[in-house]
Design a protein around this motif. Structure first.
Motif, PDB file in Angstrom:
ATOM      1  N   GLU B   7     -27.190   7.448 -33.132  1.00  0.00           N
ATOM      2  CA  GLU B   7     -26.333   7.988 -32.076  1.00  0.00           C
ATOM      3  C   GLU B   7     -25.075   7.156 -31.920  1.00  0.00           C
ATOM      4  O   GLU B   7     -23.965   7.690 -31.796  1.00  0.00           O
ATOM      5  N   MET B   8     -25.240   5.840 -31.981  1.00  0.00           N
ATOM      6  CA  MET B   8     -24.066   4.963 -31.861  1.00  0.00           C
ATOM      7  C   MET B   8     -23.135   5.157 -33.057  1.00  0.00           C
ATOM      8  O   MET B   8     -21.914   5.176 -32.921  1.00  0.00           O
ATOM      9  N   LEU B   9     -23.751   5.288 -34.235  1.00  0.00           N
ATOM     10  CA  LEU B   9     -22.946   5.428 -35.441  1.00  0.00           C
ATOM     11  C   LEU B   9     -22.200   6.762 -35.440  1.00  0.00           C
ATOM     12  O   LEU B   9     -21.042   6.834 -35.858  1.00  0.00           O
ATOM     13  N   LEU B  10     -22.867   7.798 -34.937  1.00  0.00           N
ATOM     14  CA  LEU B  10     -22.213   9.109 -34.875  1.00  0.00           C
ATOM     15  C   LEU B  10     -21.010   9.068 -33.936  1.00  0.00           C
ATOM     16  O   LEU B  10     -19.959   9.650 -34.219  1.00  0.00           O
ATOM     17  N   ARG B  11     -21.155   8.356 -32.833  1.00  0.00           N
ATOM     18  CA  ARG B  11     -20.042   8.189 -31.889  1.00  0.00           C
ATOM     19  C   ARG B  11     -18.869   7.486 -32.593  1.00  0.00           C
ATOM     20  O   ARG B  11     -17.713   7.879 -32.436  1.00  0.00           O
ATOM     21  N   ILE B  12     -19.194   6.473 -33.392  1.00  0.00           N
ATOM     22  CA  ILE B  12     -18.146   5.764 -34.142  1.00  0.00           C
ATOM     23  C   ILE B  12     -17.493   6.706 -35.150  1.00  0.00           C
ATOM     24  O   ILE B  12     -16.273   6.726 -35.301  1.00  0.00           O
ATOM     25  N   MET B  13     -18.318   7.517 -35.823  1.00  0.00           N
ATOM     26  CA  MET B  13     -17.772   8.488 -36.783  1.00  0.00           C
ATOM     27  C   MET B  13     -16.792   9.429 -36.105  1.00  0.00           C
ATOM     28  O   MET B  13     -15.731   9.738 -36.645  1.00  0.00           O
ATOM     29  N   GLU B  14     -17.162   9.900 -34.905  1.00  0.00           N
ATOM     30  CA  GLU B  14     -16.290  10.829 -34.188  1.00  0.00           C
ATOM     31  C   GLU B  14     -14.955  10.169 -33.846  1.00  0.00           C
ATOM     32  O   GLU B  14     -13.889  10.750 -34.050  1.00  0.00           O
ATOM     33  N   LEU B  15     -15.045   8.947 -33.322  1.00  0.00           N
ATOM     34  CA  LEU B  15     -13.818   8.245 -32.957  1.00  0.00           C
ATOM     35  C   LEU B  15     -12.987   7.934 -34.195  1.00  0.00           C
ATOM     36  O   LEU B  15     -11.759   8.058 -34.201  1.00  0.00           O
TER      37      LEU B  15
ATOM     38  N   ALA C 167     -14.110  18.109 -33.212  1.00  0.00           N
ATOM     39  CA  ALA C 167     -13.175  17.739 -34.277  1.00  0.00           C
ATOM     40  C   ALA C 167     -13.947  17.346 -35.532  1.00  0.00           C
ATOM     41  O   ALA C 167     -13.662  17.839 -36.624  1.00  0.00           O
ATOM     42  N   LEU C 168     -14.932  16.469 -35.374  1.00  0.00           N
ATOM     43  CA  LEU C 168     -15.697  16.040 -36.546  1.00  0.00           C
ATOM     44  C   LEU C 168     -16.449  17.214 -37.163  1.00  0.00           C
ATOM     45  O   LEU C 168     -16.488  17.370 -38.384  1.00  0.00           O
ATOM     46  N   ARG C 169     -17.010  18.063 -36.314  1.00  0.00           N
ATOM     47  CA  ARG C 169     -17.795  19.181 -36.847  1.00  0.00           C
ATOM     48  C   ARG C 169     -16.924  20.196 -37.580  1.00  0.00           C
ATOM     49  O   ARG C 169     -17.340  20.759 -38.582  1.00  0.00           O
ATOM     50  N   THR C 170     -15.714  20.432 -37.055  1.00  0.00           N
ATOM     51  CA  THR C 170     -14.842  21.412 -37.723  1.00  0.00           C
ATOM     52  C   THR C 170     -14.101  20.806 -38.903  1.00  0.00           C
ATOM     53  O   THR C 170     -13.725  21.530 -39.831  1.00  0.00           O
ATOM     54  N   GLY C 171     -13.813  19.523 -38.817  1.00  0.00           N
ATOM     55  CA  GLY C 171     -13.049  18.919 -39.900  1.00  0.00           C
ATOM     56  C   GLY C 171     -11.572  18.763 -39.584  1.00  0.00           C
ATOM     57  O   GLY C 171     -10.785  18.393 -40.443  1.00  0.00           O
TER      58      GLY C 171
END
Lengths: 205, 88, 190
Positions: B7-15, C167-171
Motif C-alpha cells: 500500500e505504501m509503495l503504491l502510494r509512492i508509485m502514484e505520486l 492518473a496512474l490507472r489511466t496512464g
C-alpha cells in the motif's frame, strides 16, 4: 548518470503462466518498436538538440522508456517463469528456450535479435523529432495488436497503461516540434549545401 | 511483501507518476506556474512518502540517494519484477 | 488577421479556443516573437483537423495532390504576397531559389540549367491563373497547395488534473489526453 529506483512505474500483474502471450509481448522488449529502441533512440538523439526543452524532454522520456522496458520485462518474466517444457513447446517458444532458457533477451516476437538499425539519430532536430513521433505511433499500434492478442486481463491492463503513455509522449514530442519550428523561425524553405540563411530574409518576421 | 508495504509503495508509485507527468509537461511548458506549483507539491509529498517507506523497508534508491539503516537492506528481496501485485 | 481555409469545416479541437489563445500568448511572450507568426499557426491548426470523431464533424478539405491545376513552378513555395504581409518587400526575396556555391542566387527554375521542370501531367499558365483566382487575400494559393508541409500538434494547456490513483490507472494525469483503446471487432466465426 542514472540511478535505480527499486520499484516499477506501474504495478504490472500477470494472472497465469502463458508462454504464448510472452512470445508476443517480448517484441515490446526487444522488437523494432519496443521500449529498448525507444529509450536508446531518445537518449542518443538528445546531444544534438538545439533547444533546452528538447534536451530535457528527450532525457526524461528516454528515462521513462527504460522504466517501461522494465515493466515489459516483468510481464514476460512472469508469463514464462513457471512454464513447463511442454508449455514452452506448445507455445512455439522452444527455439527461444534453446538459446536463452527463460532468460530475458532482446528479440522481437519472431525471435529476431534487436539491432541498432531499428533506430535513427540523424542530427537534424526536426527530422529526429519526426522520427520520435512516428516511433510513438508505431509503439501505440503494437500495443493495440498485443491487446487484441492478449487473453490475460491483467496483462491487458498493463498494456493499456503503456499504450496511453505513447499518446502522452507523442503530445510532448509534437510540442517540441512546434518549439523547434519557432526556434528556426519557420524559415526552412530549403536546406541545401551552400544555403546561407544570412542572405535569405526571414519569411515570418 | 505484505499488504501494508504494498500500500505504501503504491502510494509512492502514484505520486511518482504524477510527478513524472508534470515533469514532462513542464519540459515543454516551462513557464506554466500552475503546473510548476503542482509539481512542487507532488514532489514534496513524494519525498516524504519515500522517506517514510525507506525508514521501514530500506532504501528505494541506490548509490547513496536512499536512506540506509544499520544493515545493508538494498539486497533484500523482493525486486520489482518479483512483487505479486494481484489482490488474490 | 485570421485566415480561413476555403470551405473550412469546424475542425476537431483538443482544447477550447480560449485555452489555445492563452497557450499561444504564453509561448509568444516566452519567445518574444511577433504575433503574426502565431496567426499562421492558427491556420496550421486547421490543417490538422481530424476526420469525423464524433459523427457530426466532417473532415477538413483535403489538398488534392493530383490536382492538374498545380502550377508548374510549385517548387517556389513562397507566395510573395504573403511576404508583403510580413513586411518583406518583393525585391528582397529571391524567388525562393538557392544560393549556389559561388554565392550567386539561382532560381529553382534555373537550377541545373534545365529550364522549366517537366511536369508530367500538363497544367499551364491558364490553369495556374485559375487557381490564383481562387486565392483571395484570405486564402493564399500557397495554402491551397499545402505549402506548410509541417506537422503541428495542438498545444496542451494546463487545466484539470486527474486524482493520483486515476492518473496512474489511466496512464496520464491529464483528462484531455485520455483515449480509449480502439476495440477491434473479430470477424464472425472466430
Amino acid at each position: 548518470m542514472w540511478v535505480y529506483q527499486k520499484m516499477l512505474q506501474y504495478p504490472a500483474r500477470v494472472r497465469s503462466t502463458n508462454p504464448r502471450l510472452a512470445k508476443a509481448v517480448i517484441t515490446q522488449y526487444g522488437g523494432p518498436d519496443g521500449e529498448l529502441a525507444a529509450s536508446l533512440r531518445y537518449l542518443t538523439q538528445r546531444y544534438t538538440m538545439p533547444i533546452p526543452e528538447a534536451k530535457a524532454a528527450l532525457t526524461d522520456i528516454g528515462t521513462e522508456e527504460l522504466a517501461h522496458m522494465e515493466i515489459v520485462a516483468t510481464l514476460v518474466y512472469n508469463l514464462i517463469r513457471d512454464a513447463s517444457i511442454a508449455d514452452i513447446k506448445r507455445a512455439g517458444l522452444d527455439g527461444y528456450y534453446a538459446d536463452h532458457d527463460k532468460a530475458l533477451y532482446f528479440v522481437n516476437a519472431e525471435g529476431v535479435p534487436w539491432v541498432a538499425a531499428y533506430i535513427q539519430s540523424k542530427g537534424d532536430p526536426i527530422t529526429d523529432i519526426h522520427e520520435n513521433m512516428a516511433a510513438e505511433q508505431k509503439a501505440r499500434s503494437t500495443y493495440e495488436y498485443l491487446i487484441q492478442l492478449s487473453d490475460d486481463p491483467d496483462v491487458t491492463d498493463t498494456l493499456r497503461f503503456l499504450w496511453q503513455r505513447e499518446i502522452v509522449h507523442f503530445q510532448r514530442f509534437g510540442e517540441i516540434l512546434n518549439l523547434l519550428h519557432d526556434y528556426y523561425g519557420r524559415e526552412r524553405v530549403f536546406h541545401m549545401k551552400g544555403w546561407d540563411p544570412e542572405k535569405m530574409p526571414p519569411v515570418d518576421r | 511483501m505484505n499488504a501494508q508495504q504494498k500500500e505504501m509503495l503504491l502510494r509512492i508509485m502514484e505520486l511518482q507518476f504524477a510527478a513524472t507527468e508534470l515533469n514532462l509537461y513542464l519540459d515543454t511548458h516551462p513557464d506554466d506556474m500552475r503546473a510548476l506549483q503542482e509539481f512542487r507539491m507532488r514532489s514534496q509529498e513524494l519525498m516524504s512518502a519515500k522517506m517514510e517507506y525507506e525508514r521501514v523497508y530500506g532504501p528505494l534508491l541506490n548509490f547513496g540517494l536512499g536512506m540506509t539503516g544499520r544493515t545493508w537492506q538494498w539486497i533484500q528481496d523482493p525486486w520489482p519484477w518479483e512483487v505479486n501485485w494481484r489482490r488474490s | 488577421m485570421r485566415r480561413q481555409l476555403p470551405g473550412s469545416q469546424k475542425p476537431f479541437r483538443l482544447f477550447r479556443d480560449s485555452e489555445r489563445e492563452l497557450a499561444h500568448e504564453q509561448a509568444r511572450r516566452r519567445l518574444r516573437r511577433p504575433a503574426q507568426l502565431y496567426e499562421d499557426m492558427q491556420v496550421d491548426d486547421k490543417l490538422v483537423s481530424s476526420p469525423d470523431l464524433t459523427g457530426n464533424q466532417s473532415a477538413a478539405p483535403a489538398i488534392d495532390l493530383s490536382d492538374r491545376t498545380r502550377p508548374t513552378n510549385d517548387c517556389c513555395r513562397v507566395n510573395p504576397d504573403d511576404l508583403l504581409e510580413h513586411g518583406v518587400p518583393h525585391e528582397s526575396y529571391p524567388d525562393a531559389g538557392f544560393i549556389d556555391n559561388q554565392g550567386k542566387e539561382v532560381s529553382c527554375h534555373e537550377q541545373g540549367g534545365q529550364g522549366e521542370p517537366d511536369w508530367p501531367f500538363g497544367g499551364g499558365e491558364a490553369e495556374a491563373s485559375q487557381v490564383a483566382a481562387q486565392s483571395t487575400p484570405d486564402t493564399p494559393s500557397s495554402l491551397i497547395f499545402g505549402e506548410l508541409a509541417t506537422a503541428y500538434v495542438p498545444w496542451q494547456m494546463f487545466g484539470q488534473t486527474l486524482s493520483l490513483r486515476d492518473a496512474l490507472r489511466t496512464g496520464t494525469l491529464f483528462p484531455e489526453l485520455v483515449r480509449t483503446v480502439p476495440l477491434y471487432q473479430k470477424p464472425p466465426g472466430t
